[in-house]
Design a protein around this motif. Structure first.
Motif, PDB file in Angstrom:
ATOM      1  N   VAL A   1      34.961  71.709  66.819  1.00 31.00           N
ATOM      2  CA  VAL A   1      33.989  72.070  65.787  1.00 31.00           C
ATOM      3  C   VAL A   1      32.611  71.880  66.407  1.00 31.00           C
ATOM      4  O   VAL A   1      32.221  70.756  66.729  1.00 31.00           O
ATOM      5  CB  VAL A   1      34.148  71.190  64.527  1.00 31.00           C
ATOM      6  CG1 VAL A   1      33.133  71.577  63.466  1.00 31.00           C
ATOM      7  CG2 VAL A   1      35.570  71.285  63.980  1.00 31.00           C
ATOM      8  N   HIS A   2      31.876  72.958  66.587  1.00 31.68           N
ATOM      9  CA  HIS A   2      30.564  72.883  67.225  1.00 31.68           C
ATOM     10  C   HIS A   2      29.511  72.340  66.260  1.00 31.68           C
ATOM     11  O   HIS A   2      29.651  72.454  65.043  1.00 31.68           O
ATOM     12  CB  HIS A   2      30.152  74.258  67.760  1.00 31.68           C
ATOM     13  CG  HIS A   2      30.988  74.689  68.916  1.00 31.68           C
ATOM     14  ND1 HIS A   2      30.736  74.290  70.202  1.00 31.68           N
ATOM     15  CD2 HIS A   2      32.099  75.456  68.978  1.00 31.68           C
ATOM     16  CE1 HIS A   2      31.645  74.790  71.001  1.00 31.68           C
ATOM     17  NE2 HIS A   2      32.485  75.507  70.296  1.00 31.68           N
TER      18      HIS A   2
ATOM     19  N   VAL B   1      28.552  72.240  61.732  1.00 35.17           N
ATOM     20  CA  VAL B   1      28.161  71.094  60.899  1.00 35.17           C
ATOM     21  C   VAL B   1      26.740  71.297  60.377  1.00 35.17           C
ATOM     22  O   VAL B   1      26.454  71.013  59.216  1.00 35.17           O
ATOM     23  CB  VAL B   1      28.290  69.771  61.680  1.00 35.17           C
ATOM     24  CG1 VAL B   1      27.813  68.588  60.848  1.00 35.17           C
ATOM     25  CG2 VAL B   1      29.738  69.563  62.141  1.00 35.17           C
ATOM     26  N   LEU B   2      25.844  71.828  61.225  1.00 38.41           N
ATOM     27  CA  LEU B   2      24.464  72.080  60.804  1.00 38.41           C
ATOM     28  C   LEU B   2      24.407  73.100  59.662  1.00 38.41           C
ATOM     29  O   LEU B   2      23.696  72.897  58.676  1.00 38.41           O
ATOM     30  CB  LEU B   2      23.618  72.548  61.984  1.00 38.41           C
ATOM     31  CG  LEU B   2      22.133  72.793  61.686  1.00 38.41           C
ATOM     32  CD1 LEU B   2      21.454  71.520  61.191  1.00 38.41           C
ATOM     33  CD2 LEU B   2      21.431  73.311  62.932  1.00 38.41           C
ATOM     34  N   LYS B   3      25.174  74.193  59.781  1.00 40.85           N
ATOM     35  CA  LYS B   3      25.208  75.196  58.709  1.00 40.85           C
ATOM     36  C   LYS B   3      25.698  74.574  57.404  1.00 40.85           C
ATOM     37  O   LYS B   3      25.149  74.831  56.332  1.00 40.85           O
ATOM     38  CB  LYS B   3      26.118  76.363  59.090  1.00 40.85           C
ATOM     39  CG  LYS B   3      25.530  77.290  60.112  1.00 40.85           C
ATOM     40  CD  LYS B   3      26.533  78.364  60.512  1.00 40.85           C
ATOM     41  CE  LYS B   3      26.080  79.112  61.735  1.00 40.85           C
ATOM     42  NZ  LYS B   3      27.096  80.035  62.237  1.00 40.85           N
TER      43      LYS B   3
ATOM     44  N   ALA C   1      36.730  68.241  56.818  1.00 38.01           N
ATOM     45  CA  ALA C   1      35.925  67.266  57.555  1.00 38.01           C
ATOM     46  C   ALA C   1      34.800  66.799  56.654  1.00 38.01           C
ATOM     47  O   ALA C   1      34.190  67.594  55.944  1.00 38.01           O
ATOM     48  CB  ALA C   1      35.363  67.892  58.829  1.00 38.01           C
ATOM     49  N   ALA C   2      34.541  65.504  56.667  1.00 37.38           N
ATOM     50  CA  ALA C   2      33.471  64.921  55.851  1.00 37.38           C
ATOM     51  C   ALA C   2      32.809  63.809  56.665  1.00 37.38           C
ATOM     52  O   ALA C   2      33.252  63.475  57.765  1.00 37.38           O
ATOM     53  CB  ALA C   2      34.043  64.372  54.544  1.00 37.38           C
TER      54      ALA C   2
ATOM     55  N   HIS D   1      31.188  68.801  53.251  1.00 36.31           N
ATOM     56  CA  HIS D   1      32.598  69.083  53.510  1.00 36.31           C
ATOM     57  C   HIS D   1      32.675  70.341  54.361  1.00 36.31           C
ATOM     58  O   HIS D   1      32.129  71.374  53.987  1.00 36.31           O
ATOM     59  CB  HIS D   1      33.378  69.288  52.210  1.00 36.31           C
ATOM     60  CG  HIS D   1      33.409  68.066  51.359  1.00 36.31           C
ATOM     61  ND1 HIS D   1      34.273  67.025  51.598  1.00 36.31           N
ATOM     62  CD2 HIS D   1      32.655  67.698  50.309  1.00 36.31           C
ATOM     63  CE1 HIS D   1      34.055  66.074  50.703  1.00 36.31           C
ATOM     64  NE2 HIS D   1      33.082  66.455  49.915  1.00 36.31           N
ATOM     65  N   VAL D   2      33.316  70.261  55.506  1.00 36.99           N
ATOM     66  CA  VAL D   2      33.510  71.409  56.385  1.00 36.99           C
ATOM     67  C   VAL D   2      34.981  71.790  56.295  1.00 36.99           C
ATOM     68  O   VAL D   2      35.857  71.002  56.649  1.00 36.99           O
ATOM     69  CB  VAL D   2      33.119  71.086  57.846  1.00 36.99           C
ATOM     70  CG1 VAL D   2      33.393  72.276  58.738  1.00 36.99           C
ATOM     71  CG2 VAL D   2      31.667  70.660  57.929  1.00 36.99           C
TER      72      VAL D   2
END
Length: 198
Positions: free
Chosen positions: A32-33, A37-39, A117-118, A149-150
């Motif tokens: 996961v780049h 996470v930034l988006k 992912a959190a 949350h991803v």
């Protein structure tokens, strides 16, 4: 046994040997780049005109973070941001507040919750101004970024969409996530499941 049968038997034995010797491969290491996470941070946390209010704004205070950046190291997700806004209180009927813009660095531990992912265990790692560091110690809690949350499974499904994999058809079934960790300045998650390629 005929001469034609021997190569078939040999091929069958060889294939059986490889099938028994090869481990069952159902797990994929998915990276996961930081851009993902930034988006997600911008869409879910820094969503009020690009700001994340660390405390609900009132007449005397409106502390917020803006312009986030994301990096991974030492087993944690690091979020750099610009802190701005007023920090104050109502004293004797008058607002007493101060403004100290500062660069800050937060870190959080990545976790899996409901196959997403959190971030939890949020900490203030650094602030350019001591007053900001002191104020944020009281404002930043361990669950400050809990809104993030991803959906990694959705990302895997998007990567295997027919438009991206043509002329092949990829069917992904029964995906489960495990082992979300930061390794070598990347966020890795193990994806288990069945993938069928046609």
């Amino acid at each position: 046994m005929t001469l034609l049968a021997k190569p078939r038997v040999l091929t069958l034995l060889l294939a059986s040997t490889f099938a028994l010797a090869a481990p069952s491969v159902h797990a994929i290491d998915h990276v996961v780049h930081s851009s993902v996470v930034l988006k997600a941070l911008k869409a879910q946390v820094f969503k009020e005109k690009g700001r994340y209010y660390v405390q609900k704004p009132d007449r005397c205070s409106d502390p917020y973070l803006e312009n986030p950046t994301v990096s991974f190291k030492q087993g944690r997700v690091y979020i750099g941001a610009h802190f701005d806004g007023k920090i104050g209180a109502l004293i004797g009927g008058q607002c007493q507040s101060a403004t100290e813009p500062s660069a800050v660095m937060l870190s959080a531990r990545p976790v899996l919750r409901a196959q997403q992912a959190a971030l939890e265990d949020v900490r203030l790692e650094a602030a350019d101004k001591p007053m900001v560091a002191a104020a944020l110690q009281n404002l930043i809690g361990a669950n400050s970024l809990s809104r993030l949350h991803v959906d990694v499974l959705e990302a895997v499904r998007a990567l295997t969409a027919p438009a991206r994999t043509a002329p092949y058809a990829i069917a992904v079934r029964g995906l489960q996530l495990s082992n979300l960790v930061v390794q070598n300045e990347e966020l890795h998650v193990t994806v288990n499941g069945a993938v069928e390629i046609r």
